[in-house]
Each structure stands twice: as C-alpha cells, then as structure tokens.
Scaffold this motif. Structure first.
Motif, PDB file in Angstrom:
ATOM      1  N   SER A 173      31.535  42.229  44.601  1.00  0.00           N
ATOM      2  CA  SER A 173      32.292  41.589  43.520  1.00  0.00           C
ATOM      3  C   SER A 173      32.249  42.418  42.244  1.00  0.00           C
ATOM      4  O   SER A 173      33.197  42.392  41.459  1.00  0.00           O
ATOM      5  CB  SER A 173      31.733  40.190  43.254  1.00  0.00           C
ATOM      6  N   GLY A 174      31.143  43.158  42.026  1.00  0.00           N
ATOM      7  CA  GLY A 174      31.065  43.994  40.837  1.00  0.00           C
ATOM      8  C   GLY A 174      32.108  45.097  40.841  1.00  0.00           C
ATOM      9  O   GLY A 174      32.808  45.323  39.839  1.00  0.00           O
ATOM     10  N   VAL A 175      32.250  45.800  41.977  1.00  0.00           N
ATOM     11  CA  VAL A 175      33.246  46.866  42.087  1.00  0.00           C
ATOM     12  C   VAL A 175      34.654  46.284  42.014  1.00  0.00           C
ATOM     13  O   VAL A 175      35.541  46.827  41.332  1.00  0.00           O
ATOM     14  CB  VAL A 175      33.041  47.656  43.397  1.00  0.00           C
ATOM     15  N   ALA A 176      34.871  45.164  42.708  1.00  0.00           N
ATOM     16  CA  ALA A 176      36.203  44.538  42.693  1.00  0.00           C
ATOM     17  C   ALA A 176      36.577  44.082  41.282  1.00  0.00           C
ATOM     18  O   ALA A 176      37.724  44.256  40.846  1.00  0.00           O
ATOM     19  CB  ALA A 176      36.228  43.358  43.661  1.00  0.00           C
ATOM     20  N   LEU A 177      35.620  43.514  40.557  1.00  0.00           N
ATOM     21  CA  LEU A 177      35.913  43.061  39.200  1.00  0.00           C
ATOM     22  C   LEU A 177      36.172  44.237  38.265  1.00  0.00           C
ATOM     23  O   LEU A 177      37.055  44.164  37.392  1.00  0.00           O
ATOM     24  CB  LEU A 177      34.743  42.222  38.678  1.00  0.00           C
ATOM     25  N   ALA A 178      35.449  45.345  38.445  1.00  0.00           N
ATOM     26  CA  ALA A 178      35.694  46.527  37.615  1.00  0.00           C
ATOM     27  C   ALA A 178      37.094  47.081  37.858  1.00  0.00           C
ATOM     28  O   ALA A 178      37.802  47.463  36.912  1.00  0.00           O
ATOM     29  CB  ALA A 178      34.639  47.595  37.906  1.00  0.00           C
TER      30      ALA A 178
ATOM     31  N   VAL B  67      37.448  46.006  49.096  1.00  0.00           N
ATOM     32  CA  VAL B  67      36.124  46.629  48.977  1.00  0.00           C
ATOM     33  C   VAL B  67      35.285  46.325  50.202  1.00  0.00           C
ATOM     34  O   VAL B  67      34.570  47.195  50.723  1.00  0.00           O
ATOM     35  CB  VAL B  67      35.422  46.140  47.690  1.00  0.00           C
ATOM     36  N   TYR B  68      35.390  45.097  50.697  1.00  0.00           N
ATOM     37  CA  TYR B  68      34.632  44.746  51.905  1.00  0.00           C
ATOM     38  C   TYR B  68      35.112  45.563  53.106  1.00  0.00           C
ATOM     39  O   TYR B  68      34.306  46.006  53.933  1.00  0.00           O
ATOM     40  CB  TYR B  68      34.778  43.252  52.183  1.00  0.00           C
ATOM     41  N   GLN B  69      36.397  45.786  53.220  1.00  0.00           N
ATOM     42  CA  GLN B  69      36.918  46.541  54.356  1.00  0.00           C
ATOM     43  C   GLN B  69      36.492  48.006  54.303  1.00  0.00           C
ATOM     44  O   GLN B  69      36.046  48.563  55.303  1.00  0.00           O
ATOM     45  CB  GLN B  69      38.445  46.424  54.395  1.00  0.00           C
TER      46      GLN B  69
ATOM     47  N   HIS C 110      43.011  36.428  39.014  1.00  0.00           N
ATOM     48  CA  HIS C 110      42.076  35.932  40.019  1.00  0.00           C
ATOM     49  C   HIS C 110      42.528  36.336  41.419  1.00  0.00           C
ATOM     50  O   HIS C 110      41.714  36.715  42.269  1.00  0.00           O
ATOM     51  CB  HIS C 110      41.958  34.411  39.911  1.00  0.00           C
ATOM     52  N   ASN C 111      43.836  36.278  41.673  1.00  0.00           N
ATOM     53  CA  ASN C 111      44.354  36.698  42.974  1.00  0.00           C
ATOM     54  C   ASN C 111      44.176  38.198  43.184  1.00  0.00           C
ATOM     55  O   ASN C 111      43.867  38.653  44.291  1.00  0.00           O
ATOM     56  CB  ASN C 111      45.837  36.328  43.083  1.00  0.00           C
ATOM     57  N   VAL C 112      44.377  38.974  42.104  1.00  0.00           N
ATOM     58  CA  VAL C 112      44.162  40.421  42.197  1.00  0.00           C
ATOM     59  C   VAL C 112      42.706  40.719  42.512  1.00  0.00           C
ATOM     60  O   VAL C 112      42.386  41.579  43.346  1.00  0.00           O
ATOM     61  CB  VAL C 112      44.587  41.107  40.883  1.00  0.00           C
ATOM     62  N   PHE C 113      41.818  39.992  41.867  1.00  0.00           N
ATOM     63  CA  PHE C 113      40.390  40.196  42.114  1.00  0.00           C
ATOM     64  C   PHE C 113      40.039  39.913  43.563  1.00  0.00           C
ATOM     65  O   PHE C 113      39.315  40.694  44.212  1.00  0.00           O
ATOM     66  CB  PHE C 113      39.564  39.303  41.178  1.00  0.00           C
ATOM     67  N   ARG C 114      40.531  38.808  44.103  1.00  0.00           N
ATOM     68  CA  ARG C 114      40.199  38.470  45.492  1.00  0.00           C
ATOM     69  C   ARG C 114      40.757  39.498  46.463  1.00  0.00           C
ATOM     70  O   ARG C 114      40.132  39.812  47.481  1.00  0.00           O
ATOM     71  CB  ARG C 114      40.726  37.074  45.816  1.00  0.00           C
ATOM     72  N   ALA C 115      41.928  40.045  46.145  1.00  0.00           N
ATOM     73  CA  ALA C 115      42.491  41.092  47.006  1.00  0.00           C
ATOM     74  C   ALA C 115      41.624  42.350  46.959  1.00  0.00           C
ATOM     75  O   ALA C 115      41.339  42.964  48.000  1.00  0.00           O
ATOM     76  CB  ALA C 115      43.919  41.408  46.567  1.00  0.00           C
ATOM     77  N   TYR C 116      41.213  42.730  45.754  1.00  0.00           N
ATOM     78  CA  TYR C 116      40.343  43.901  45.629  1.00  0.00           C
ATOM     79  C   TYR C 116      39.000  43.675  46.324  1.00  0.00           C
ATOM     80  O   TYR C 116      38.445  44.588  46.937  1.00  0.00           O
ATOM     81  CB  TYR C 116      40.110  44.233  44.162  1.00  0.00           C
ATOM     82  N   ARG C 117      38.471  42.469  46.210  1.00  0.00           N
ATOM     83  CA  ARG C 117      37.177  42.184  46.845  1.00  0.00           C
ATOM     84  C   ARG C 117      37.276  42.286  48.359  1.00  0.00           C
ATOM     85  O   ARG C 117      36.374  42.818  49.020  1.00  0.00           O
ATOM     86  CB  ARG C 117      36.690  40.791  46.431  1.00  0.00           C
ATOM     87  N   GLN C 118      38.375  41.831  48.905  1.00  0.00           N
ATOM     88  CA  GLN C 118      38.564  41.957  50.349  1.00  0.00           C
ATOM     89  C   GLN C 118      38.725  43.417  50.739  1.00  0.00           C
ATOM     90  O   GLN C 118      38.208  43.861  51.780  1.00  0.00           O
ATOM     91  CB  GLN C 118      39.794  41.141  50.778  1.00  0.00           C
TER      92      GLN C 118
END
Length: 643
Positions: free
Chosen positions: A154-159, A78-80, A68-76
């Motif tokens: 979130s889709g890209v971050a989750l992938a 992706v946003y950047q 879950h922490n990895v996902f949130r890091a990736y999502r941030q």
C-alpha cells in the motif's frame, strides 16, 4: 590572618585528595537524576511550529474520491509485479512512472557487508514543478520492502497515486522526486549519497552508480510505510520515525508539521517510538525518553528516512500502526497537506531545534535542558583524572625525628613558618613533597591500548557474518586476559611504580572524559549511555593486599592468602561484567535480540552508512576498560609498590 592560616593548613590536608572520588560519584548521580526530571512540566515544553511560512493544516486537501479507485488499481498492480523477477519488476515500476509523466531513471548499487555482497537498484522519477526553477526539490519515498522486510504494497501504491495526483496540480514551487528503493537501508543510502556526490567520488569510494537525473537542493523527504496486502487494512495511528544515522535529527518543525496535519487536520493520532497508548503521565514520558535515548545511542537507521538526515535533509517516515478506522485516503490527504506545507517554504528549515528529546508527539526537551546530564558524566572522569595527576606528583616525606625522651616511633609534629601579608603564621608542615613524573611508559601503554582497539573494530565489521559470533567470543576472551597479561609484563619488565600507574589511569580517564564531552554535542544519547556504562572506571584502584588492611595484619599467612584470592576473584568478576563485549551480550539478552543479528546490523551500519557507534565502543570505551583492568591487577601482582 587566622583565615589565611586555615587555608594554608588545608593546602597540605590529605582530606582534599580524598574528596575527588566523592565528587565523581556526585557528578554521576546528579547526571542520571538530571535526565529523570526532564519529563516534568518545568523542564520540558509543548511543541510549536517556529517557521510561520509553513502554515500546517491551513489548506483544503482534495485527495480522495476517484483517487481511491486509482489507488486500488495501483495496489493490485504492485501485488502482481511482486510475483515477477527483479528485472521485470523494476521495468514495470519505471513504466508506471513514465505513464504518470515523470522523468524516470534507475540507479544500481552494491555494498559489501559482513563478507556478503548486497545488490539492488533504485527506481525514481522527477516531477518538475510548474513554478519551480530547478533549485529546490522534495522527496516522496516508499521503499519496496519496509524496515521489517515486508513488501510495502500500500505504501508503494499510495506513492504512485500521489505522484499521479501531484502531476495535475500547478501549485508546486519545488520539484518532487518519487523514489522507490528496493529496501529501507541500502537503497536510500546509495541514492542520497550519490545525489550529494560527484560522479568521480561515488565510483571511486563506493560501488554506487551516479544519478542520471538530478534536481535542486533537497528540502525535505517523507517516506510512507504501509505494508498491507492487496486487500487493504485500516490503521489506528501514525508512528512518526525521525531518528537519523549517528543520532542526527531532522528539524523539529518538520515533525511538528506532520503532527499538526495528521492530528489537527485529519484527526489521526500520532505516536513516537511505538508508544501507542501514551497517557502523558510521568512514567509514559520517561519511557518514551528512554526509548529515544536507546535508539539514538545505537546510531542505526530506523527507516528509509534515516539516510537523508546526515546530509542535512530533514526527513521522517510515516508508519501506519494499530487497527482502527483510518484508511489510505486519510494517509494520502495527510501526505498531500504535508507536501503543500513544505512547498510554502522560502528557505531551508532552520528556525526550530535540531537537538531535542521527544517525550511524546507534542512535548519535547531542548538541548539546554538535557545536555548537562552527559556533561556531568564526562566531568566525573575528568575530576578523577585530575586527582590522580596531582597524586602522581607527590611522594611522602621521610621521617627525620622522634618525640624526645619517649623512644616512640611516631613522627614528631612539624611546623613551618609562612608569611601571610605582614604577619607570620605557623602551619603544619607538608607530609609530601613534589616528585618528577615518569610519563613515557604510561603514555606508551595508553597509546598502545587505544591502537589495539582497532583490532576488534576491524574484525567485528569486516569478517563474514557466520564468523562474527566466534569473533566476539575471541574478543571477549582476549579482553579478559589482556589486563592481567599486560600488568604482569609491565611489572616484570619495567618495574612499574605507583606513580606510573596513577599517570596511566589519569591519561586514560582524561581522554575518556574529553571524548564523551565532545561527543555529547553530536550524539547526546551515545555519550550518556557510554558514560553510565563506563562510570565504575572512575573508582578502580590497585587491589590492596590483605596485609595492607589494618584489621587483618595479625592474621596467619594462610588466612591472608585466602583473603587475597577472594579479593582478586571478586574484583576480576566485577571488572569482567563491565567489559564492552559482556555488556553487549547482556543487552542483547535483555532486549531479546539475537547476538549475530546485532553484530550484522552494526557491521551494516559501519560499512554502508558510516555509523560510528562501533568506533566509540572499541576505540574509546574498550581501551579505558582495559587500562582500568591493568590498574586494578597491578596491586595484585605487586607492580604498584614502588614510588
């Protein structure tokens, strides 16, 4: 002998030639009613997994916790990178995949759609399965922008999180490809077409780069559509998108596996065609069926998965909808369990259905139950065509005698002697006789009209998007004028007869019926919709003159002229309302779509994905409509008066 004599009497009975219109109408009514009974339990069944090796939901999923922490890091992240230029964004995505440990490659592509150049680049990475022999692969996909044009944060971050998670496992017997196309239409189409083509084929026929990295045969593809921002958003259900290009469908086992994993193992509700509040009532089932028929008949892509299905790669899109209590970890565990089920396969999905109509996520109708509906509609055109062919080979017998001593103009009833076995019977003589058919002119007209259909097909798929509405207006105006102009020209130049008009309509309806019956086995929904819209063509006949109506023969000339004008005006209005361009505009108005947007989507499908719906409309339905107009106007201009 009496029975045989009665049958011989029926042979010359005019009642037989009056039956085909009623038979045609009966086929149409039964075909439409057939589809309406499919939601009943007696004509549909519960879904089930045919391939026992899949074992959906039988494994324990471990995705969660620190992921879950990895996902949130990736999502941030992706946003950047969404704020960066496209070149920097592609490089950043490639770097993330390399850090995960994937073999990374990029694929630029370019399409020309509606006079505009569409450019993009796909980024993908290959995770080689520890137990794989590079002969089979699975695809995990998350488009940068989803089908509505929103960034799939979130889709890209989750992938990316799942790819990093999958890399640590040694259970994979198939390679896993992580694909991030720039959009949900052109990118997946460019990638999957290049994957299944040689370098020469790709570079020669389309502006698509070849793939520097490939794996084995693609077994399945799963796309994630989770377009929430960097702050997250919980969802209520998963809407499973499954329609492919030209109405192609993935194997039903893949959908059943996704539903079994999501609802049975994870407790996530599943919906079809956006029916979030499905009560499993007859009305909701029928609504879902109607939405499926409309979507499938359009033939357009409904998500990034659609491009894979025509290549015999079973693919679906998991789209989060609603506002509930499920989060990205639930979707991640669902995807993990789904991939592990696909990983169990020893061969390509083949045991379940490839032709079906879903009534909800857990109920479907198979091809054996719904195919007769389209076949009956196609058969209605064939019945009318055969009746017109029989009528064209008969002409009335001239009267040769009067009733003796009366001076009456009525014909004397005639009898002919017919041998029935060893006996002789007297039956009424035939009132018609065989005539040689003149088929050259009708054949040429039908062929010319069908060739003319390629003009609107080319214009509406090749012009620049800003000229598409104007082109549709020109096609509409030309379509309304063409039948009257053609009928007048045929009457004055070639003196067309009733027989030639009948043969012309017979050929047109026969071709329409044969095309729709063939199309029904490939895209049932498109064949059914076109059959319903074109069904009035079976009942078009040359317009009668007012003097031909028995109850108006004693009226004065001015009144007869007014009646002729009224009949012509009403008939032309009804015929115009059934024309393909008018129906297209009416459907856009009914569903609330912009006409220009629909035309652009049709041009996109034709140019980029090979959608043949436009071809069916302009090269099959439109010519049949034009020929119907020629037949109708022939009575008004006097072209059908010569036998």
């Amino acid at each position: 002998m009496a029975l045989s004599a009665r049958l011989l009497t029926l042979r010359h009975s005019p009642i037989l030639l009056q039956l085909p219109p009623y038979l045609s109408a009966l086929c149409i009514l039964i075909g439409i009613a057939w589809l309406s009974i499919l939601p009943l339990n007696e004509y549909s069944r519960q879904t089930y997994v045919s391939e026992n090796a899949i074992l959906p939901g039988q494994v324990h999923t471990y995705f969660g916790g620190s992921e879950h922490n990895v996902f949130r890091a990736y999502r941030q992240e992706v946003y950047q990178i969404s704020q960066w230029s496209e070149e920097d964004r592609l490089a950043a995505l490639g770097n993330v995949m390399q850090e995960i440990g994937l073999r990374v490659a990029a694929q630029p592509y370019r399409f020309t759609v509606a006079g505009e150049e569409v450019n993009g680049t796909n980024v993908y990475g290959l995770l080689q399965g520890p137990r794989a022999d590079a002969t089979e692969a699975m695809v995990l996909m998350a488009a940068w922008r989803n089908f509505e044009g929103k960034i799939n944060y979130s889709g890209v971050a989750l992938a990316l999180t799942l790819a990093r998670y999958f890399k640590r496992w040694s259970i994979w017997s198939k390679d896993i490809i992580l694909l991030i196309p720039m959009d949900s239409t052109y990118g997946p189409e460019a990638w999957v077409s290049a994957y299944h083509s040689t370098t020469s084929e790709v570079t020669t026929t389309r502006n698509i780069s070849s793939l520097p990295i490939k794996a084995g045969a693609l077994q399945a593809a799963v796309a994630l559509d989770y377009p929430v921002g960097p702050w997250g958003h919980r969802f209520d259900k998963l809407d499973i998108l499954y329609d492919g290009i030209n109405g192609a469908l993935p194997n039903l086992d893949l959908l059943n596996t996704a539903v079994a994993v999501a609802s049975g193992q994870m407790g996530i509700g599943c919906s079809i065609h956006g029916m979030l509040s499905h009560s499993d009532s007859y009305r909701d089932r029928l609504t879902t069926l109607a939405k499926g028929v409309v979507t499938q008949s359009a033939g357009q892509a409904t998500g990034p998965h659609s491009a894979f299905v025509p290549y015999h790669v079973d693919a679906i899109t998991l789209k989060t909808v609603g506002d509930g209590w499920h989060d990205e970890m639930s979707l991640g565990r669902t995807t993990e369990s789904l991939f592990r089920s696909i990983n169990n396969l020893l061969e390509h999905l083949h045991q379940s259905f490839f032709f079906y109509i879903l009534l909800n996520a857990n109920r479907f109708a198979s091809i054996g139950n719904y195919l007769p509906a389209a076949m009956l509609l196609a058969g209605s055109f064939t019945v009318t065509a055969l009746a017109l062919w029989v009528q064209s080979g008969q002409v009335p017998v001239e009267p040769t005698a009067k009733i003796a001593g009366t001076g009456s103009e009525e014909q004397e009833p005639k009898l002919e002697v017919v041998k029935v076995g060893e006996d002789i019977a007297l039956v009424p003589a035939a009132t018609t006789k065989a005539a040689e058919r003149e088929m050259l002119l009708p054949t040429a007209v039908v062929l010319a009209v069908h060739l003319a259909g390629f003009v609107p097909l080319y214009c509406l798929n090749s012009l620049h998007r800003e000229y598409l509405p104007l082109a549709l207006q020109a096609v509409t105006a030309t379509s309304l004028i063409l039948p009257a102009f053609t009928s007048t020209a045929l009457t004055r130049q070639f003196k067309t007869s009733t027989q030639q008009i009948q043969i012309m309509q017979s050929f047109s309806l026969l071709l329409l019926g044969a095309t729709l019956s063939t199309l029904a086995t490939l895209n049932f929904s498109l064949a059914f919709v076109i059959g319903v819209l074109a069904s009035p063509l079976s009942f078009i006949r040359p317009l009668p003159k007012a003097t031909d109506l028995p109850f108006l023969r004693s009226a004065n000339k001015q009144y007869l002229y007014n009646v002729d004008v009224a009949i012509s005006f009403v008939s032309a209005l009804l015929h115009a309302a059934l024309s393909p361009p008018v129906v297209l505009c009416a459907l856009c108005w009914y569903f609330g779509h912009d006409v220009e947007g629909v035309l652009v989507e049709m041009a996109k499908g034709w140019a980029a994905q090979g959608v043949y719906t436009s071809f069916v409309v302009w090269a099959v339905w439109w010519p049949a409509w034009v020929v119907g107009g020629i037949v109708m106007v022939s009575g008004a201009v006097g072209g059908a008066g010569r036998q």
